[in-house]
Design a protein around this motif. Structure first.
Motif, PDB file in Angstrom:
ATOM      1  N   MET A   1       0.821  -1.196   0.000  1.00 15.51           N
ATOM      2  CA  MET A   1       0.000   0.000   0.000  1.00 15.51           C
ATOM      3  C   MET A   1       0.867   1.263   0.000  1.00 15.51           C
ATOM      4  N   ARG A   2       2.005   1.199   0.718  1.00 16.93           N
ATOM      5  CA  ARG A   2       2.833   2.400   0.770  1.00 16.93           C
ATOM      6  C   ARG A   2       3.465   2.703  -0.583  1.00 16.93           C
ATOM      7  N   TYR A   3       3.714   1.672  -1.399  1.00 16.71           N
ATOM      8  CA  TYR A   3       4.263   1.916  -2.735  1.00 16.71           C
ATOM      9  C   TYR A   3       3.225   2.600  -3.624  1.00 16.71           C
ATOM     10  N   ILE A   4       1.995   2.172  -3.502  1.00 20.41           N
ATOM     11  CA  ILE A   4       0.928   2.770  -4.310  1.00 20.41           C
ATOM     12  C   ILE A   4       0.742   4.235  -3.937  1.00 20.41           C
ATOM     13  N   MET A   5       0.710   4.533  -2.640  1.00 17.00           N
ATOM     14  CA  MET A   5       0.543   5.919  -2.205  1.00 17.00           C
ATOM     15  C   MET A   5       1.761   6.766  -2.575  1.00 17.00           C
ATOM     16  N   THR A   6       2.948   6.173  -2.548  1.00 18.98           N
ATOM     17  CA  THR A   6       4.148   6.897  -2.971  1.00 18.98           C
ATOM     18  C   THR A   6       4.052   7.275  -4.439  1.00 18.98           C
ATOM     19  N   ILE A   7       3.619   6.346  -5.259  1.00 18.05           N
ATOM     20  CA  ILE A   7       3.480   6.610  -6.692  1.00 18.05           C
ATOM     21  C   ILE A   7       2.403   7.662  -6.941  1.00 18.05           C
ATOM     22  N   VAL A   8       1.267   7.546  -6.250  1.00 20.16           N
ATOM     23  CA  VAL A   8       0.173   8.511  -6.438  1.00 20.16           C
ATOM     24  C   VAL A   8       0.627   9.918  -6.058  1.00 20.16           C
ATOM     25  N   TRP A   9       1.237  10.064  -4.881  1.00 24.84           N
ATOM     26  CA  TRP A   9       1.668  11.393  -4.444  1.00 24.84           C
ATOM     27  C   TRP A   9       2.783  11.944  -5.322  1.00 24.84           C
ATOM     28  N   ALA A  10       3.687  11.106  -5.776  1.00 31.43           N
ATOM     29  CA  ALA A  10       4.753  11.578  -6.658  1.00 31.43           C
ATOM     30  C   ALA A  10       4.184  12.082  -7.975  1.00 31.43           C
ATOM     31  N   ILE A  11       3.192  11.406  -8.499  1.00 29.66           N
ATOM     32  CA  ILE A  11       2.572  11.847  -9.752  1.00 29.66           C
ATOM     33  C   ILE A  11       1.813  13.155  -9.539  1.00 29.66           C
ATOM     34  N   ILE A  12       1.077  13.276  -8.429  1.00 36.46           N
ATOM     35  CA  ILE A  12       0.339  14.506  -8.149  1.00 36.46           C
ATOM     36  C   ILE A  12       1.292  15.688  -7.987  1.00 36.46           C
ATOM     37  N   ILE A  13       2.331  15.503  -7.183  1.00 37.83           N
ATOM     38  CA  ILE A  13       3.269  16.599  -6.933  1.00 37.83           C
ATOM     39  C   ILE A  13       4.031  16.975  -8.197  1.00 37.83           C
ATOM     40  N   SER A  14       4.454  15.993  -8.972  1.00 36.91           N
ATOM     41  CA  SER A  14       5.198  16.317 -10.199  1.00 36.91           C
ATOM     42  C   SER A  14       4.304  16.997 -11.232  1.00 36.91           C
ATOM     43  N   THR A  15       3.031  16.622 -11.282  1.00 36.22           N
ATOM     44  CA  THR A  15       2.110  17.255 -12.217  1.00 36.22           C
ATOM     45  C   THR A  15       1.891  18.722 -11.846  1.00 36.22           C
ATOM     46  N   VAL A  16       1.680  18.985 -10.558  1.00 36.88           N
ATOM     47  CA  VAL A  16       1.502  20.366 -10.110  1.00 36.88           C
ATOM     48  C   VAL A  16       2.774  21.176 -10.354  1.00 36.88           C
ATOM     49  N   LEU A  17       3.922  20.602 -10.025  1.00 30.01           N
ATOM     50  CA  LEU A  17       5.192  21.282 -10.231  1.00 30.01           C
ATOM     51  C   LEU A  17       5.414  21.593 -11.711  1.00 30.01           C
ATOM     52  N   SER A  18       5.139  20.638 -12.556  1.00 31.74           N
ATOM     53  CA  SER A  18       5.301  20.840 -13.990  1.00 31.74           C
ATOM     54  C   SER A  18       4.343  21.914 -14.512  1.00 31.74           C
ATOM     55  N   TYR A  19       3.108  21.907 -14.020  1.00 27.91           N
ATOM     56  CA  TYR A  19       2.133  22.913 -14.454  1.00 27.91           C
ATOM     57  C   TYR A  19       2.568  24.317 -14.048  1.00 27.91           C
ATOM     58  N   VAL A  20       3.014  24.473 -12.817  1.00 28.49           N
ATOM     59  CA  VAL A  20       3.433  25.793 -12.334  1.00 28.49           C
ATOM     60  C   VAL A  20       4.649  26.288 -13.108  1.00 28.49           C
ATOM     61  N   LEU A  21       5.638  25.419 -13.291  1.00 26.58           N
ATOM     62  CA  LEU A  21       6.851  25.848 -13.987  1.00 26.58           C
ATOM     63  C   LEU A  21       6.598  26.179 -15.451  1.00 26.58           C
ATOM     64  N   THR A  22       5.755  25.384 -16.122  1.00 24.92           N
ATOM     65  CA  THR A  22       5.461  25.700 -17.524  1.00 24.92           C
ATOM     66  C   THR A  22       4.607  26.962 -17.636  1.00 24.92           C
ATOM     67  N   SER A  23       3.760  27.233 -16.659  1.00 26.51           N
ATOM     68  CA  SER A  23       2.978  28.466 -16.671  1.00 26.51           C
ATOM     69  C   SER A  23       3.880  29.679 -16.486  1.00 26.51           C
TER      70      SER A  23
END
Length: 59
Positions: free
Chosen positions: A1-23
């Motif tokens: 379960m911790r691997y799944i949550m790690t992957i989910v949070w990493a994808i969420i954080i990287s998506t937000v980071l990528s959106y902010v930086l490209t904006s």
């Protein structure tokens, strides 16, 4: 379960980071690049957590 949550949070954080930086740059947001970044982040976090930053057990 911790691997799944790690992957989910990493994808969420990287998506937000990528959106902010490209904006800030004025470039178009590309979701596939953000997902690739999230997978890379999650692999790094899992490797660090499981192998590199292990606490030594006292005997």
């Amino acid at each position: 379960m911790r691997y799944i949550m790690t992957i989910v949070w990493a994808i969420i954080i990287s998506t937000v980071l990528s959106y902010v930086l490209t904006s800030m740059e004025g470039e178009p947001f590309v979701l596939s690049e953000a997902l690739i970044l999230g997978v890379i982040f999650s692999i790094i976090v899992i490797v660090l957590g499981e192998f590199v930053l292990k606490e030594k057990k006292e005997q």
